[in-house]
Motif scaffolding. Structure first.
Motif, PDB file in Angstrom:
ATOM      1  N   THR A 110      -3.492   1.502  -0.829  1.00  0.00           N
ATOM      2  CA  THR A 110      -3.716   0.056  -0.934  1.00  0.00           C
ATOM      3  C   THR A 110      -5.100  -0.237  -0.370  1.00  0.00           C
ATOM      4  O   THR A 110      -5.762   0.651   0.167  1.00  0.00           O
ATOM      5  CB  THR A 110      -2.660  -0.735  -0.133  1.00  0.00           C
ATOM      6  OG1 THR A 110      -2.620  -0.238   1.199  1.00  0.00           O
ATOM      7  CG2 THR A 110      -1.281  -0.618  -0.746  1.00  0.00           C
ATOM      8  N   GLY A 111      -5.500  -1.497  -0.443  1.00  0.00           N
ATOM      9  CA  GLY A 111      -6.799  -1.887   0.091  1.00  0.00           C
ATOM     10  C   GLY A 111      -7.380  -3.017  -0.734  1.00  0.00           C
ATOM     11  O   GLY A 111      -7.023  -3.196  -1.892  1.00  0.00           O
ATOM     12  N   GLN A 112      -8.289  -3.753  -0.110  1.00  0.00           N
ATOM     13  CA  GLN A 112      -8.846  -4.937  -0.764  1.00  0.00           C
ATOM     14  C   GLN A 112      -9.708  -4.558  -1.958  1.00  0.00           C
ATOM     15  O   GLN A 112     -10.186  -3.434  -2.062  1.00  0.00           O
ATOM     16  CB  GLN A 112      -9.681  -5.715   0.242  1.00  0.00           C
ATOM     17  CG  GLN A 112      -8.811  -6.359   1.308  1.00  0.00           C
ATOM     18  CD  GLN A 112      -9.586  -7.357   2.145  1.00  0.00           C
ATOM     19  OE1 GLN A 112     -10.808  -7.263   2.260  1.00  0.00           O
ATOM     20  NE2 GLN A 112      -8.869  -8.296   2.725  1.00  0.00           N
ATOM     21  N   SER A 113      -9.923  -5.552  -2.807  1.00  0.00           N
ATOM     22  CA  SER A 113     -10.800  -5.387  -3.949  1.00  0.00           C
ATOM     23  C   SER A 113     -12.193  -4.965  -3.465  1.00  0.00           C
ATOM     24  O   SER A 113     -12.710  -5.525  -2.497  1.00  0.00           O
ATOM     25  CB  SER A 113     -10.877  -6.723  -4.694  1.00  0.00           C
ATOM     26  OG  SER A 113     -11.686  -6.575  -5.821  1.00  0.00           O
ATOM     27  N   GLY A 114     -12.752  -3.947  -4.104  1.00  0.00           N
ATOM     28  CA  GLY A 114     -14.090  -3.486  -3.737  1.00  0.00           C
ATOM     29  C   GLY A 114     -14.110  -2.497  -2.582  1.00  0.00           C
ATOM     30  O   GLY A 114     -15.173  -2.023  -2.181  1.00  0.00           O
ATOM     31  N   VAL A 162       1.904  12.150  -7.634  1.00  0.00           N
ATOM     32  CA  VAL A 162       1.321  10.891  -8.118  1.00  0.00           C
ATOM     33  C   VAL A 162       0.429  10.298  -7.046  1.00  0.00           C
ATOM     34  O   VAL A 162       0.831  10.206  -5.888  1.00  0.00           O
ATOM     35  CB  VAL A 162       2.436   9.863  -8.468  1.00  0.00           C
ATOM     36  CG1 VAL A 162       1.823   8.527  -8.880  1.00  0.00           C
ATOM     37  CG2 VAL A 162       3.343  10.387  -9.567  1.00  0.00           C
ATOM     38  N   ILE A 163      -0.774   9.916  -7.430  1.00  0.00           N
ATOM     39  CA  ILE A 163      -1.627   9.129  -6.540  1.00  0.00           C
ATOM     40  C   ILE A 163      -1.713   7.742  -7.158  1.00  0.00           C
ATOM     41  O   ILE A 163      -2.234   7.565  -8.258  1.00  0.00           O
ATOM     42  CB  ILE A 163      -3.031   9.734  -6.390  1.00  0.00           C
ATOM     43  CG1 ILE A 163      -2.903  11.177  -5.915  1.00  0.00           C
ATOM     44  CG2 ILE A 163      -3.845   8.913  -5.390  1.00  0.00           C
ATOM     45  CD1 ILE A 163      -4.212  11.826  -5.566  1.00  0.00           C
ATOM     46  N   LEU A 164      -1.144   6.801  -6.434  1.00  0.00           N
ATOM     47  CA  LEU A 164      -0.907   5.479  -6.978  1.00  0.00           C
ATOM     48  C   LEU A 164      -1.754   4.448  -6.232  1.00  0.00           C
ATOM     49  O   LEU A 164      -1.579   4.250  -5.036  1.00  0.00           O
ATOM     50  CB  LEU A 164       0.580   5.175  -6.775  1.00  0.00           C
ATOM     51  CG  LEU A 164       1.137   3.838  -7.170  1.00  0.00           C
ATOM     52  CD1 LEU A 164       1.123   3.702  -8.675  1.00  0.00           C
ATOM     53  CD2 LEU A 164       2.571   3.709  -6.660  1.00  0.00           C
ATOM     54  N   VAL A 165      -2.677   3.815  -6.941  1.00  0.00           N
ATOM     55  CA  VAL A 165      -3.445   2.720  -6.343  1.00  0.00           C
ATOM     56  C   VAL A 165      -2.723   1.417  -6.659  1.00  0.00           C
ATOM     57  O   VAL A 165      -2.359   1.174  -7.812  1.00  0.00           O
ATOM     58  CB  VAL A 165      -4.878   2.673  -6.903  1.00  0.00           C
ATOM     59  CG1 VAL A 165      -5.568   1.363  -6.527  1.00  0.00           C
ATOM     60  CG2 VAL A 165      -5.686   3.851  -6.389  1.00  0.00           C
ATOM     61  N   THR A 166      -2.462   0.632  -5.637  1.00  0.00           N
ATOM     62  CA  THR A 166      -1.738  -0.613  -5.862  1.00  0.00           C
ATOM     63  C   THR A 166      -2.156  -1.679  -4.860  1.00  0.00           C
ATOM     64  O   THR A 166      -2.523  -1.375  -3.734  1.00  0.00           O
ATOM     65  CB  THR A 166      -0.214  -0.379  -5.771  1.00  0.00           C
ATOM     66  OG1 THR A 166       0.447  -1.634  -5.896  1.00  0.00           O
ATOM     67  CG2 THR A 166       0.198   0.272  -4.457  1.00  0.00           C
ATOM     68  N   HIS A 167      -2.117  -2.939  -5.299  1.00  0.00           N
ATOM     69  CA  HIS A 167      -2.364  -4.050  -4.381  1.00  0.00           C
ATOM     70  C   HIS A 167      -1.071  -4.418  -3.653  1.00  0.00           C
ATOM     71  O   HIS A 167      -1.083  -5.167  -2.698  1.00  0.00           O
ATOM     72  CB  HIS A 167      -2.825  -5.296  -5.153  1.00  0.00           C
ATOM     73  CG  HIS A 167      -4.271  -5.273  -5.508  1.00  0.00           C
ATOM     74  ND1 HIS A 167      -4.731  -4.962  -6.765  1.00  0.00           N
ATOM     75  CD2 HIS A 167      -5.368  -5.517  -4.751  1.00  0.00           C
ATOM     76  CE1 HIS A 167      -6.057  -5.030  -6.766  1.00  0.00           C
ATOM     77  NE2 HIS A 167      -6.457  -5.361  -5.559  1.00  0.00           N
ATOM     78  N   ARG A 179     -10.385   0.867   3.538  1.00  0.00           N
ATOM     79  CA  ARG A 179     -11.103  -0.290   4.080  1.00  0.00           C
ATOM     80  C   ARG A 179     -12.574   0.026   4.064  1.00  0.00           C
ATOM     81  O   ARG A 179     -13.005   0.931   4.772  1.00  0.00           O
ATOM     82  CB  ARG A 179     -10.687  -0.581   5.532  1.00  0.00           C
ATOM     83  CG  ARG A 179      -9.289  -1.140   5.681  1.00  0.00           C
ATOM     84  CD  ARG A 179      -9.042  -1.649   7.101  1.00  0.00           C
ATOM     85  NE  ARG A 179      -7.625  -1.864   7.307  1.00  0.00           N
ATOM     86  CZ  ARG A 179      -6.781  -0.971   7.841  1.00  0.00           C
ATOM     87  NH1 ARG A 179      -7.236   0.211   8.236  1.00  0.00           N
ATOM     88  NH2 ARG A 179      -5.507  -1.250   7.991  1.00  0.00           N
ATOM     89  N   ASP A 180     -13.316  -0.721   3.245  1.00  0.00           N
ATOM     90  CA  ASP A 180     -14.761  -0.567   3.198  1.00  0.00           C
ATOM     91  C   ASP A 180     -15.175   0.908   3.069  1.00  0.00           C
ATOM     92  O   ASP A 180     -16.043   1.384   3.803  1.00  0.00           O
ATOM     93  CB  ASP A 180     -15.367  -1.203   4.474  1.00  0.00           C
ATOM     94  CG  ASP A 180     -16.859  -1.448   4.295  1.00  0.00           C
ATOM     95  OD1 ASP A 180     -17.330  -1.476   3.140  1.00  0.00           O
ATOM     96  OD2 ASP A 180     -17.555  -1.580   5.320  1.00  0.00           O
ATOM     97  N   GLY A 181     -14.520   1.607   2.150  1.00  0.00           N
ATOM     98  CA  GLY A 181     -14.910   2.989   1.861  1.00  0.00           C
ATOM     99  C   GLY A 181     -14.341   4.032   2.803  1.00  0.00           C
ATOM    100  O   GLY A 181     -14.644   5.215   2.675  1.00  0.00           O
ATOM    101  N   VAL A 182     -13.521   3.601   3.744  1.00  0.00           N
ATOM    102  CA  VAL A 182     -12.922   4.553   4.684  1.00  0.00           C
ATOM    103  C   VAL A 182     -11.409   4.600   4.466  1.00  0.00           C
ATOM    104  O   VAL A 182     -10.738   3.562   4.517  1.00  0.00           O
ATOM    105  CB  VAL A 182     -13.231   4.158   6.152  1.00  0.00           C
ATOM    106  CG1 VAL A 182     -12.540   5.127   7.122  1.00  0.00           C
ATOM    107  CG2 VAL A 182     -14.735   4.137   6.381  1.00  0.00           C
ATOM    108  N   LEU A 183     -10.897   5.787   4.202  1.00  0.00           N
ATOM    109  CA  LEU A 183      -9.459   5.946   3.953  1.00  0.00           C
ATOM    110  C   LEU A 183      -8.733   6.316   5.244  1.00  0.00           C
ATOM    111  O   LEU A 183      -9.150   7.236   5.951  1.00  0.00           O
ATOM    112  CB  LEU A 183      -9.235   7.048   2.910  1.00  0.00           C
ATOM    113  CG  LEU A 183      -7.792   7.207   2.419  1.00  0.00           C
ATOM    114  CD1 LEU A 183      -7.437   6.078   1.459  1.00  0.00           C
ATOM    115  CD2 LEU A 183      -7.602   8.554   1.725  1.00  0.00           C
TER     116      LEU A 183
END
Ligand SMILES: Nc1ncnc2c1ncn2[C@@H]1O[C@H](COP(=O)(O)OP(=O)(O)OP(=O)(O)O)[C@@H](O)[C@H]1O
Ligand SMILES: [Mg+2]
Length: 217
Positions: A27-31, A185-190, A205-209
């Motif tokens: 998960t994570g914010q847009s961008g 499965v690697i699932l990206v979701t909001h 978060r801002d490019g840091v996982l």
């Protein structure tokens, strides 16, 4: 790993590993860099620093031919809007990964028919993408991503265009089919609710996982 777009550093730090059949949610914010990370992991974009390993092989050390064979045969992809080919029927769309891997048409269509049946889509086999609903076309995208029994499916907001009832249903079917064939499965979701159903959860978060939760293996 690092990923740059020109001067933009989209992925600054990420460490993630999956075992066979594991479902990981990001998960994570847009961008924040979720899609960019997915592209690196799938070998679609090269990393500037660090490495991506699959089955003991470093993706950055493969030549173009090896890398595309790996993507075609061992990986599956589901995108936000399904992205079916309009001129092909539902069964032809689903059979595509097998056709690209060199399987004969009849065998590929038979395998496609089986996956479509498992997703409740058998009756739609001969239709074109324009003749099915949004939820149905997302299910077809899921069928296509799994038809060649890949080792890993990369799914970027696979239910992003659906209402929540439909999204839950499609996701249930997707994860249960993946689990039954041992596909990771690697699932990206909001959707935090969706993420909570994965074996492990990460946040970008801002490019840091970072890891939020990991099931003991
Ligand atoms: N092709 C590109 N060229 C330049 N910058 C890009 C490119 N693609 C993405 N970016 C930038 O990289 C950063 C991460 O983008 P990315 O698409 O990975 O985010 P995301 O987390 O997937 O967002 P979303 O939830 O909106 O899909 C953003 O700042 C974005 O503007
Ligand atoms: Mg994205």
């Amino acid at each position: 790993m690092d990923l740059f777009y020109g001067e933009t550093l989209a992925v600054k730090s990420a460490r993630i590993s999956l075992r066979r059949g594991e479902v990981a949610a990001i998960t994570g914010q847009s961008g924040s860099g979720k899609s960019s990370l997915l592209y690196c992991l799938a070998g679609v974009l090269p990393v500037a620093r660090g490495e991506v390993r699959f089955d003991g092989r470093v993706l950055g050390e493969l030549d173009d031919q090896e890398l595309s064979a790996l993507r075609r045969e061992r990986f599956g992809f589901v995108f936000q809007y399904g992205e079916l080919l309009p001129e092909l029927t539902i069964e032809e769309n689903t059979a595509l990964p097998l056709r690209l891997a060199g399987h004969r048409k009849a065998a590929a269509l038979t395998a496609a028919g089986e996956v479509l049946s498992r997703l409740g889509l058998a009756d739609l086999r001969q239709r074109r993408p324009s003749q099915v609903s949004g939820g149905q076309s997302q299910r077809v995208a899921v069928a296509r991503a799994l038809v060649h029994q890949p080792a890993v499916v990369f799914a970027d907001e696979p239910t992003g265009s659906l209402d929540s009832a439909n999204a839950t249903a499609v996701l249930d079917e997707f994860l249960s089919l993946a689990r039954s064939q041992g596909t990771a499965v690697i699932l990206v979701t909001h959707d935090v609710q969706v993420a909570s159903r994965a074996d492990s959860q990460y946040v970008m978060r801002d490019g840091v996982l970072s890891v939020l939760a990991r099931e003991a293996a």
